[in-house]
Scaffold this motif. Sequence first.
Motif: not given
Length: 602
Positions: A33-38
Motif C-alpha cells: 500500500p505504501i509503494a502504491h500511494r507514494f
Amino acid sequence: MKWLTLISFIFLLSSARSRNLQRTARDADHKSPIAHRFNDLKEETFKGVAMITFAQYLQKCSYDSLSKLVKDVVDLAHKCVADEDAPDCAKPLPTIFLDEICQIEKLRDSYGDMADCCGKADPERNQCFLSFKVHQPDFIPPYQRPAADVICNEYKDSRLLLLGNFVYSVARRNPFLHAPAILGLAAEYENALKSCCPESDIGACLDAKVQQISVIKERAKLIGVKQQHGCRILEKYGERTFQAKKLARMSQKYPRAPFAELVKMVHDVKDVYKECCEGDMIECVDDWSELVTSLCSKQDVISSKIKPCCEKPVVERTKCIMEVDFDDKPDNLPSLVEKYVQDKEVCKSYEPNHDEFLSEFVYEYSRRHPEFSTELIMRVTKGYETLLDKCCKTDNAAECYGNAVEELNKHIKETEDVVKTNCELFNTHGEADFLKGILVRYTKKMPQVSTDTLLKIGKKMTGIGSKCCSLPEEKRMSCSEHYLSMVIEDMCKKQESTPINDQVSHCCNELYSYRRPCFTAMGVDTKYVPPAFDPMMFDFGDKMCSAPPAEREEGQMKLLINLVKRKPQMTEEQLNTITGDFTAMLEKCCKQSDIDGCLGEE
C-alpha cells in the motif's frame, strides 16, 4: 427503524459501485500500500501528508522531531517502491504511522495515558489515538507571522521547508481538519507569496490579499469544525444517515445530474470521508483526488458550473468545487404530486422496492427545492415514509395518502416559521436583543448548564443569526439549520458524559434531522429546582463601572442568565423590568464617588 430504509438503498442499488471492492481489486495489483500511494502522490505531496498525519496525532512535538518520523516513512516508501516484497511493505498505511509513533522512547513523558494506546491491536489502537486529539489546543501558542521580508526570503531559499512548516502549523492546531483541505490552504498561502513577494511593500500586499494568513487560519477552524461534524454523523448515526444528507445536498447542488451518478458519488464520498475521519490521511488525499478527478471527467453530465474549478491545479479544485453555486434547475420539472400522491398505485411501487423508491423521492424532491435545508428534506421524507407504511396496510391506500401534501407541509411550515421569526427578530432588534432572547429561552430549557457555557451557546447562536439572516431569503434556512445542527451536536456530545436533564437527553436521542425541532419545541424544565439564593451571584462591585463596554455587557448577560436560573417561570416583562433597572442602577452608581455604597443601597 423504518427511517433506515431511506438510505439503505446505497447498498442495494445495482448501479452503486462499492469503493471497498475497488480497493480490494486495486490492492491485489499492489502488494505494498505504501509503494502504491507514494507512486500516486509523488514525493513532495507524500511528505506533506505524512507531516500532517504525524502533526495531528503528536500535537506537542516540534517540527524537527516530526521531520525525523516523516523521513523514516519516506525511506520505507522508497524501499518498497524498489521492492514490494521487502519487510514492512505489506503493512496497511495506518499501521506504519502508528508503529512509528509507538517506537518513540519517551512518548509517555509528553503524552501520558496516550502511550497506553500502543498496547492495543489495530483498529482499536487507531481509535484510541484519535480520542486523544485536542481540538484548538491551548498548549500551542497563537501563530505569529514572521516579518514579510523574512517569509519571502525563506520562500525563495527554502520553499519546501516553509510550506512544510505551514502544514505542520495548521495540522497540529486543527487535528480533525482533513489533509486535502490543509493542502488546499497551503496552495492559497503559496499563491499569496508568489503574488506579493515581488511587490515593494510585501507586508501591505499580504495584509490586503484575500488569502492573508489570518483569513486562512480562521477558515481552517471553520472547515475543521464542519468536517468534524461530518465525522460525528458517520460515527454516531452511521453511514446511512451520512449518505442521506449527502444525497439531498448533492441533488440540490447538481439538479441536472442523473440519479445513478449522484448515488455513486455519494457512496464514494462516504468511503473517502471514512478514511479521512479515521486519520488515514495518505489514502484520504489520494482517494479524494481520484474522486475529484472522476467528478471533473463527468462535468458535462454533473454540472457546467464546475468547469472553472476543474481547470485549476488538483490541490485547489476541492475548495473551488465546494464553494461553487448550485446549478440551475432543469426547466419544466413536473410536479411530484402526480407521481407520489395522486397515483393510486403508489404502494405497488413502494412495497417491493422500498429503498430505491424513497431514494428517488429524496433526489427528485431535493433538486426541486434548493431553498430547503437537508435536515428539512430528511424530515419530509421520513414523514412521507411513515404515511406510506400506515396507508399501504389499509383497504383504501390512495385515499389514506391523498392528504400527503398537507401532512408534509406541516414540517415545511414549522421550519419556515422558525427561520422567519428569528431573522425578523435579529434584523429588527439587533444582535444584543437577539442574544438576550436566546439566553432566556435556553436557560429555561436547560438551567443546569453553567452560566459561562450558556453564554457561549447564546453567542454561537447569535453568530448564526448574524451570518444567515443577512443572506438572501432562499439561502437562510439551509444556512441556519446547518450551523444549528453543529451547535446542537456539540451540546449533545458533551451531555453524553455530563447529562443535563431528561428533555435534553430525549432530544439528543432523536433522529439526526429531528433534533433541531425538538430543541426548538422544548419548554421550561419543570423538574428543575433552583439553587439556594447566593448574593455573590449578583455581586458585581465597582468593576462593572471600570470595565470596557463589552465586558459590562457580558456582566449584564450573566446577570440575566442567573436571574432566569433563580426564577425560570419569570415572565419576559418581569425580566425586562429587572434588567432595565440594573442598567439604570449602573448608570447612576458609576457616577458616584462611593460606588460600592451606592450599589449596596440600590
